[in-house]
Structures are given as structure tokens and as C-alpha cells.
Design a protein around this motif. Sequence first.
Motif, PDB file in Angstrom:
ATOM      1  N   ILE A  62     -19.943  52.723  63.178  1.00 30.69           N
ATOM      2  CA  ILE A  62     -20.898  51.638  62.978  1.00 30.69           C
ATOM      3  C   ILE A  62     -21.633  51.465  64.301  1.00 30.69           C
ATOM      4  O   ILE A  62     -21.005  51.289  65.341  1.00 30.69           O
ATOM      5  N   VAL A  63     -22.943  51.514  64.263  1.00 28.10           N
ATOM      6  CA  VAL A  63     -23.733  51.445  65.490  1.00 28.10           C
ATOM      7  C   VAL A  63     -24.417  50.087  65.590  1.00 28.10           C
ATOM      8  O   VAL A  63     -25.132  49.662  64.672  1.00 28.10           O
ATOM      9  N   CYS A  64     -24.195  49.414  66.702  1.00 30.22           N
ATOM     10  CA  CYS A  64     -24.905  48.175  66.987  1.00 30.22           C
ATOM     11  C   CYS A  64     -26.315  48.533  67.464  1.00 30.22           C
ATOM     12  O   CYS A  64     -26.480  49.271  68.439  1.00 30.22           O
ATOM     13  N   VAL A  65     -27.325  48.032  66.758  1.00 31.84           N
ATOM     14  CA  VAL A  65     -28.712  48.419  67.059  1.00 31.84           C
ATOM     15  C   VAL A  65     -29.528  47.261  67.627  1.00 31.84           C
ATOM     16  O   VAL A  65     -30.753  47.372  67.755  1.00 31.84           O
ATOM     17  N   GLN A  66     -28.888  46.174  67.993  1.00 32.78           N
ATOM     18  CA  GLN A  66     -29.608  45.013  68.497  1.00 32.78           C
ATOM     19  C   GLN A  66     -30.471  45.385  69.700  1.00 32.78           C
ATOM     20  O   GLN A  66     -31.626  44.949  69.809  1.00 32.78           O
ATOM     21  N   HIS A  67     -29.928  46.207  70.596  1.00 35.35           N
ATOM     22  CA  HIS A  67     -30.658  46.569  71.819  1.00 35.35           C
ATOM     23  C   HIS A  67     -31.855  47.466  71.536  1.00 35.35           C
ATOM     24  O   HIS A  67     -32.768  47.562  72.361  1.00 35.35           O
ATOM     25  N   ILE A  68     -31.864  48.154  70.389  1.00 37.80           N
ATOM     26  CA  ILE A  68     -32.996  49.011  70.050  1.00 37.80           C
ATOM     27  C   ILE A  68     -34.194  48.173  69.614  1.00 37.80           C
ATOM     28  O   ILE A  68     -35.346  48.490  69.930  1.00 37.80           O
ATOM     29  N   PHE A  69     -33.917  47.072  68.934  1.00 37.92           N
ATOM     30  CA  PHE A  69     -34.986  46.265  68.351  1.00 37.92           C
ATOM     31  C   PHE A  69     -35.379  45.045  69.186  1.00 37.92           C
ATOM     32  O   PHE A  69     -36.478  44.519  69.024  1.00 37.92           O
ATOM     33  N   GLN A  73     -30.998  39.414  75.687  1.00 35.83           N
ATOM     34  CA  GLN A  73     -31.047  37.959  75.574  1.00 35.83           C
ATOM     35  C   GLN A  73     -32.413  37.483  75.088  1.00 35.83           C
ATOM     36  O   GLN A  73     -33.012  36.554  75.638  1.00 35.83           O
ATOM     37  N   SER A  74     -32.849  38.113  74.021  1.00 35.23           N
ATOM     38  CA  SER A  74     -34.153  37.767  73.465  1.00 35.23           C
ATOM     39  C   SER A  74     -34.146  37.940  71.952  1.00 35.23           C
ATOM     40  O   SER A  74     -33.514  38.854  71.420  1.00 35.23           O
ATOM     41  N   SER A  75     -34.862  37.053  71.270  1.00 40.89           N
ATOM     42  CA  SER A  75     -35.054  37.159  69.822  1.00 40.89           C
ATOM     43  C   SER A  75     -36.455  37.632  69.471  1.00 40.89           C
ATOM     44  O   SER A  75     -36.863  37.553  68.311  1.00 40.89           O
ATOM     45  N   VAL A  76     -37.191  38.127  70.450  1.00 41.57           N
ATOM     46  CA  VAL A  76     -38.555  38.605  70.228  1.00 41.57           C
ATOM     47  C   VAL A  76     -38.506  40.087  69.882  1.00 41.57           C
ATOM     48  O   VAL A  76     -38.151  40.914  70.728  1.00 41.57           O
ATOM     49  N   LEU A  77     -38.844  40.423  68.670  1.00 39.34           N
ATOM     50  CA  LEU A  77     -38.799  41.804  68.206  1.00 39.34           C
ATOM     51  C   LEU A  77     -39.820  42.658  68.954  1.00 39.34           C
ATOM     52  O   LEU A  77     -40.972  42.242  69.152  1.00 39.34           O
ATOM     53  N   TYR A  78     -39.387  43.851  69.383  1.00 35.17           N
ATOM     54  CA  TYR A  78     -40.336  44.777  69.997  1.00 35.17           C
ATOM     55  C   TYR A  78     -41.471  45.080  69.011  1.00 35.17           C
ATOM     56  O   TYR A  78     -41.230  45.288  67.809  1.00 35.17           O
ATOM     57  N   LYS A  83     -40.841  52.551  65.617  1.00 37.38           N
ATOM     58  CA  LYS A  83     -40.946  53.801  66.369  1.00 37.38           C
ATOM     59  C   LYS A  83     -39.748  53.962  67.307  1.00 37.38           C
ATOM     60  O   LYS A  83     -39.273  55.085  67.518  1.00 37.38           O
ATOM     61  N   ARG A  84     -39.293  52.853  67.884  1.00 37.09           N
ATOM     62  CA  ARG A  84     -38.109  52.914  68.748  1.00 37.09           C
ATOM     63  C   ARG A  84     -36.899  53.424  67.974  1.00 37.09           C
ATOM     64  O   ARG A  84     -36.141  54.268  68.464  1.00 37.09           O
ATOM     65  N   PHE A  85     -36.719  52.912  66.753  1.00 30.55           N
ATOM     66  CA  PHE A  85     -35.571  53.380  65.983  1.00 30.55           C
ATOM     67  C   PHE A  85     -35.755  54.828  65.547  1.00 30.55           C
ATOM     68  O   PHE A  85     -34.795  55.618  65.589  1.00 30.55           O
ATOM     69  N   GLN A  86     -36.951  55.199  65.127  1.00 29.18           N
ATOM     70  CA  GLN A  86     -37.178  56.594  64.717  1.00 29.18           C
ATOM     71  C   GLN A  86     -36.850  57.559  65.859  1.00 29.18           C
ATOM     72  O   GLN A  86     -36.236  58.609  65.627  1.00 29.18           O
ATOM     73  N   ALA A  87     -37.248  57.194  67.071  1.00 25.93           N
ATOM     74  CA  ALA A  87     -36.957  58.050  68.228  1.00 25.93           C
ATOM     75  C   ALA A  87     -35.460  58.126  68.475  1.00 25.93           C
ATOM     76  O   ALA A  87     -34.918  59.207  68.765  1.00 25.93           O
ATOM     77  N   PHE A  88     -34.779  57.001  68.381  1.00 21.31           N
ATOM     78  CA  PHE A  88     -33.329  56.972  68.555  1.00 21.31           C
ATOM     79  C   PHE A  88     -32.645  57.807  67.487  1.00 21.31           C
ATOM     80  O   PHE A  88     -31.747  58.609  67.789  1.00 21.31           O
ATOM     81  N   TRP A  89     -33.063  57.656  66.246  1.00 20.25           N
ATOM     82  CA  TRP A  89     -32.436  58.365  65.130  1.00 20.25           C
ATOM     83  C   TRP A  89     -32.637  59.879  65.266  1.00 20.25           C
ATOM     84  O   TRP A  89     -31.722  60.670  65.009  1.00 20.25           O
ATOM     85  N   GLU A  90     -33.821  60.257  65.689  1.00 24.03           N
ATOM     86  CA  GLU A  90     -34.086  61.686  65.892  1.00 24.03           C
ATOM     87  C   GLU A  90     -33.230  62.224  67.042  1.00 24.03           C
ATOM     88  O   GLU A  90     -32.721  63.350  66.985  1.00 24.03           O
ATOM     89  N   TYR A  91     -33.052  61.418  68.087  1.00 25.73           N
ATOM     90  CA  TYR A  91     -32.258  61.846  69.231  1.00 25.73           C
ATOM     91  C   TYR A  91     -30.810  62.127  68.837  1.00 25.73           C
ATOM     92  O   TYR A  91     -30.183  63.037  69.382  1.00 25.73           O
ATOM     93  N   LEU A  92     -30.283  61.368  67.898  1.00 31.63           N
ATOM     94  CA  LEU A  92     -28.886  61.556  67.511  1.00 31.63           C
ATOM     95  C   LEU A  92     -28.618  62.931  66.917  1.00 31.63           C
ATOM     96  O   LEU A  92     -27.502  63.462  67.024  1.00 31.63           O
ATOM     97  N   GLY A  93     -29.613  63.532  66.282  1.00 31.80           N
ATOM     98  CA  GLY A  93     -29.447  64.888  65.752  1.00 31.80           C
ATOM     99  C   GLY A  93     -28.277  64.978  64.780  1.00 31.80           C
ATOM    100  O   GLY A  93     -28.149  64.169  63.853  1.00 31.80           O
ATOM    101  N   ASP A  94     -27.379  65.928  65.020  1.00 32.30           N
ATOM    102  CA  ASP A  94     -26.241  66.143  64.124  1.00 32.30           C
ATOM    103  C   ASP A  94     -25.278  64.962  64.101  1.00 32.30           C
ATOM    104  O   ASP A  94     -24.484  64.826  63.167  1.00 32.30           O
ATOM    105  N   ALA A  95     -25.345  64.113  65.118  1.00 29.03           N
ATOM    106  CA  ALA A  95     -24.440  62.956  65.155  1.00 29.03           C
ATOM    107  C   ALA A  95     -24.760  61.954  64.048  1.00 29.03           C
ATOM    108  O   ALA A  95     -23.917  61.114  63.698  1.00 29.03           O
ATOM    109  N   LYS A  96     -25.953  62.041  63.454  1.00 29.76           N
ATOM    110  CA  LYS A  96     -26.336  61.100  62.398  1.00 29.76           C
ATOM    111  C   LYS A  96     -25.373  61.133  61.216  1.00 29.76           C
ATOM    112  O   LYS A  96     -25.143  60.118  60.556  1.00 29.76           O
TER     113      LYS A  96
END
Length: 339
Positions: A62-69, A73-78, A83-96
Motif C-alpha cells: 500500500i503506497v501513501c501518495v499524500q506527498h505526490i499530490f 503540511q499543506s492541503s493545497v493540491l498541486y 502529471k506528478r502521479f503519472q510520472a511517479f507511476w511510470e517510474y515504478l516500472g515493474d514494481a507497479k
Amino acid sequence: FFFTDTATTEIYTRSLVGSVRCVQETVEETAPWSNTAYVSYNKQEDVKRIILKASTKNLKSIVCVQHIFFPWQSSVLYADYDKRFQAFWEYLGDAKQFVSGFYLFDEPYHNNKQKGWISVDEALLKRYLEMISFALKTYAPGRPTMLTFAYVEIEYPHFQSLIPINLDLFGLNCYMSFGNVCSVQNIERMFHRMKSLKYPYQKFIFTLDAYYGHPPTVAIDTALALRNRFWRNLLSPYLSEIIGILPFIYQNHIPGNIYGAESLPNARAEVGVYMESLMGRLECQVNDLIRWDQERKKIIDRWVNAPMCVPACEGVDLVSRNAVRIVVDVRKNAPQCKQ
């Protein structure tokens, strides 16, 4: 599968038949019932490394993704959150392939009110949570989204209006260490409030009580074991609605004055019996608790007159429960319960 809000958390789940444990390079002492790791790191290289390490132990993550979005200490969404998540997800590669779900945000509305936190309107924060849940379901389908609420959030009069509509799982954080606000009476009331307010398709995760805020005494350990027995009784009629059951936390974190289940032998044993019972490894046979081998062909251990299997008085009735605390027999107005 499952998690909480620190990297040294162990979590248990019934739907995936097992439990969750943390996987850290310096922390290996975890319970033997695990099937999922909770991964909470800010650097994507660390996240990928721990996911792959967990996979070598046959654990999903289970991956905590709060820091990606969100910033720290902020509730302001990037603005470019997707795009940030897509880049992260692509980076994981086979780990997905080893990722089984996402933890969105810890106690969102409570943290949104904390001093030093960059806050937004609650309705906007709910919208942000729905936006990132939608993004996760779009780019990483088939993996549930989840979070846990602080007990104070459950008590909000408008709590129902704050539940993200596309959230799959949510739960409650309320511990004996907090005092009377988390009494068994208040927990039971909050549980039924959550149950009445959730959307029909949503399920629960619950954090059992397996830590204390200073070095625990035998009395505290015993009280925590009884608290977890209370949780088992409370949840037993509703297991079809509960996906995750987890203790916070397993390992000690001495700098933070957090003493986990490894320092609580009675509480740890109570949680362990519960988990192995949910997994089908343990069951009550009359008054004895028996352990099966992996093929369930041979009894390999027996606890004679185990307290969780022996009928007990509940009011004036003598009640028999199985190992996961589901009622299997009731003797009304039993003489031994009227004394």
C-alpha cells in the motif's frame, strides 16, 4: 493489505487473508501474519526500493501518495497533480505489479486545522480528495483508495458531507492512550455513526489498539488486550463490511515515546489470535483453541480452555463465541450468570 501514518506501522487485513507489515532496511522484526507492506517515503527511489524489497517477502504494498499530490503540511493540491502521479507511476516500472492500493491523506480535515498547516476550505479539500482518487482509479485501475479519520472528524455534525464520494475504504483512529474520548462506549457509538453515514459501496478499515504513549506496564498491556477483545466483539457481526484490521503500531519508536505491540505481549497475543483466526489457522473446538497446519489436515497445537473459546456471561446470558468472536450459541438466563 494495509497501513497507518508512519513507516514503522504494521497493518492487518482479512479480505486478503493476512496482514500488513512495514518493510524497512533497519526494521525486520514483524509479526508472521503479513501479506502487505505500507510504504511511506517522500523520495520515489525509496518507494520503489521498498516495494521491491517487500515483494521478495511475498508482500504487496500500500503506497501513501499524500506527498505526490500535496506539499508538506499543506492541503493545497498541486496544479499538475495528475502529471506528478503519472510520472511517479511510470517510474515504478515493474514494481507497479506489487502495488495493491493507495493511502490518500492521513486524518485530512483534522490536519487541515492544525497550527502551521496551509489550510483550505473543507469542501475544497473534499473535492481535492475526490480528484486524486479519480486520478488513481484512472491511471492505476483496480487498486482501492483509502484513508483514516481522526475521532474528532467522525464527531463533526457535517461528517457525512466530508466523505469523498469515490473513496473505497475509510476508518477511525481512536486509542486508549487518548483517554476517555476513546472509551469503548465512544468507539462503539462512532462505529455505528460511521456505518450509518457511509455510502453503501464503501467498506471499512479499523486500527486496533496496540500502542501506548509511554513505557507500558503489565496493567496497561492487559487493558489493551481487553480493548482489542472489545474490538473483536464489536466488529464480528459486520465482517463482510470490513476489509482491513490493523494495530497501530507493531514496532517501538522510542524517540517519539511510542511503544508498539512488540512491547505488549498480551495485546500482541490477542491481536495475533484474532488475525490467525480470520485467516483460518486458528479456531475454537469446544473450549480449546486449536491451530491447524497449512493444509488444514492436522492439528499442530492446542490451548486447553482458551479464554476466547470458553463460554462467558454477557449480562444474564451464557454466550459462546468462535475465535473471531461471532456468537455461536446463547443460553438465556443462565443460572451461573445471575449470581
